[in-house]
Design an enzyme around this catalytic site. Structure first.
Site, PDB file in Angstrom:
ATOM      1  N   THR A   1      91.784 -41.269 -40.972  1.00 27.19           N
ATOM      2  CA  THR A   1      92.661 -40.923 -42.085  1.00 27.19           C
ATOM      3  C   THR A   1      92.784 -39.411 -42.209  1.00 27.19           C
ATOM      4  O   THR A   1      91.787 -38.692 -42.135  1.00 27.19           O
ATOM      5  CB  THR A   1      92.087 -41.494 -43.395  1.00 27.19           C
ATOM      6  OG1 THR A   1      92.024 -42.922 -43.311  1.00 27.19           O
ATOM      7  CG2 THR A   1      92.945 -41.104 -44.583  1.00 27.19           C
ATOM      8  N   SER A   2      94.025 -38.923 -42.400  1.00 30.38           N
ATOM      9  CA  SER A   2      94.294 -37.512 -42.649  1.00 30.38           C
ATOM     10  C   SER A   2      93.746 -36.663 -41.502  1.00 30.38           C
ATOM     11  O   SER A   2      94.205 -36.776 -40.380  1.00 30.38           O
ATOM     12  CB  SER A   2      93.714 -37.115 -44.012  1.00 30.38           C
ATOM     13  OG  SER A   2      94.158 -35.837 -44.390  1.00 30.38           O
ATOM     14  N   SER A   3      92.772 -35.803 -41.759  1.00 32.59           N
ATOM     15  CA  SER A   3      92.190 -35.016 -40.678  1.00 32.59           C
ATOM     16  C   SER A   3      91.633 -35.936 -39.592  1.00 32.59           C
ATOM     17  O   SER A   3      91.696 -35.619 -38.399  1.00 32.59           O
ATOM     18  CB  SER A   3      91.074 -34.119 -41.222  1.00 32.59           C
ATOM     19  OG  SER A   3      90.551 -33.291 -40.219  1.00 32.59           O
TER      20      SER A   3
ATOM     21  N   HIS B   1      99.933 -39.059 -49.820  1.00 30.69           N
ATOM     22  CA  HIS B   1      98.919 -38.823 -48.781  1.00 30.69           C
ATOM     23  C   HIS B   1      97.750 -39.796 -48.907  1.00 30.69           C
ATOM     24  O   HIS B   1      97.028 -40.036 -47.939  1.00 30.69           O
ATOM     25  CB  HIS B   1      98.421 -37.379 -48.882  1.00 30.69           C
ATOM     26  CG  HIS B   1      97.633 -36.923 -47.701  1.00 30.69           C
ATOM     27  ND1 HIS B   1      98.115 -36.937 -46.409  1.00 30.69           N
ATOM     28  CD2 HIS B   1      96.370 -36.435 -47.611  1.00 30.69           C
ATOM     29  CE1 HIS B   1      97.203 -36.478 -45.580  1.00 30.69           C
ATOM     30  NE2 HIS B   1      96.123 -36.167 -46.278  1.00 30.69           N
TER      31      HIS B   1
END
Length: 356
Positions: free
Chosen positions: A137-139, A274
């Site tokens: 997730t994300s990074s 996000h």
């Protein structure tokens, strides 16, 4: 550095599952150029040559938070795969997806630390090297695309929730505002050349990819999903025109575009920020990990081709009721369809329904 992935506090509260095993730290898994932490979840019952899933946390997150905040460990108890939870060495909990080392095969960076965790696990548990996958997730999603680009010989597939294309963050700093804001626009060939340069001369198979992004993401622009599609269709030799599109898949208002014969999926989450919820069961279906492994002789089994090559022998569950988060339907599914009390069989997509 701008914050990345700090919207995921809800993840830590999602899971109240009592796991069959426990999360264990491994401190000596081999070369670790950045000092990343390794945590591993090994179910009490494992098939011969189990698959590996690397579950990669978001910025400000930890291995422990991603362990408790996603369903990958509880589903590992059901399906018999090993989960590696890397822990970022950066003080802000972000992954190095920008340095020349991490973006190059066997050159260093966080990507090599993670790959060496995989190599350790294959050696220690006799895991199936043709069934190694990553989800994040994300990074962590950004790292998934880094691993797909720099280590196509290690990973058979990756799934990223709210990430960016391989090499989009390249540069001297951990944070790249141009990429985050969706201002980097390249042709498919330009993106593809960056991937090919990560491992010059590599001619083997490439991982399959499942990419998820919310249209209301203000941390990592939704534009990055389109750039990733250009990048990976070029690398995989696919048309940028989807071969099929599924509406309301896996959730209402979400749209799944499938490219080629399924090597690439891009899922748009309409109106989602996000803080995009991880669809763990859908990820496992994409990887082919949502099968109950054979554990004893004399059991009726089926053999399926694993993503990235090789085969795995599995058996469908039979009789009884399906536990929470278990599969209860889908194309080709022959197991039980009655969910445990308090849960309902929900259709996630054409090939996977889940008790929840």
């Amino acid at each position: 550095m701008a914050p990345l992935g700090f919207f995921f506090s809800a993840l830590a509260a999602l899971s109240t599952t009592v796991f069959g095993a426990s999360l264990q730290q491994v401190t000596n898994f081999g070369t670790n150029p950045t000092g990343a932490g390794m945590y591993i979840y090994v179910p009490d019952s494992l098939p011969t040559n189990p698959a590996i899933l690397v579950a990669i946390h978001y910025c400000t997150g930890t291995a422990q938070a991603y362990f408790t905040g996603t369903q990958f460990a509880s589903l590992a108890d059901q399906y018999g795969y090993i989960v590696i939870y890397p822990n970022a060495p950066d003080s802000g909990g972000c992954w190095d997806v920008h340095s020349a080392a991490t973006l190059s095969h066997n050159a260093g960076g966080d990507s090599l630390s993670i790959v060496n965790m995989v190599r350790y696990t294959i050696s220690t548990y006799k895991a199936d090297s043709s069934r190694v996958f990553a989800a994040g997730t994300s990074s962590g999603a950004m790292m998934c695309e880094v691993l797909a680009g720099a280590y196509p010989d290690v990973f058979a597939g990756v799934a990223g929730f709210a990430g960016v294309p391989f090499s989009c963050f390249a540069g001297p700093n951990m944070w790249n505002s141009d990429c985050a804001n969706g201002n980097i626009d390249k042709t498919g060939a330009q993106w593809g050349d960056l991937v090919r340069a990560a491992y010059p001369g590599y001619t083997g198979p490439r991982p399959k990819l499942q990419l998820w992004h919310g249209t209301a993401d203000t941390t990592l622009s939704y534009n990055n999903l389109g750039e990733s599609v250009k990048e990976w269709t070029n690398v995989l030799g696919l048309s940028t025109t989807p071969t099929s599109t599924q509406q309301n898949s896996p959730l209402s208002g979400w749209t799944r575009n499938i490219y080629g014969s399924g090597q690439l999926q891009a899922i748009t989450a309409q109106g989602v920020t996000h803080n995009i919820p991880v669809q763990a069961s859908d990820v496992l279906a994409f990887f082919g990990l949502n099968q109950t492994p054979t554990t004893s002789p004399g059991t009726s089994t089926t053999t399926t081709t694993a993503p990235g090559g090789g085969t795995t022998t599995v058996t469908p569950p039979s009789g009884g009721t399906v536990p929470k988060w278990g599969q209860c339907g889908g194309t080709g599914y022959t197991g039980p369809t009655a969910c445990v009390t308090g849960t309902t069989c929900i259709k996630m997509n054409d090939w996977y329904s889940q008790c929840q």
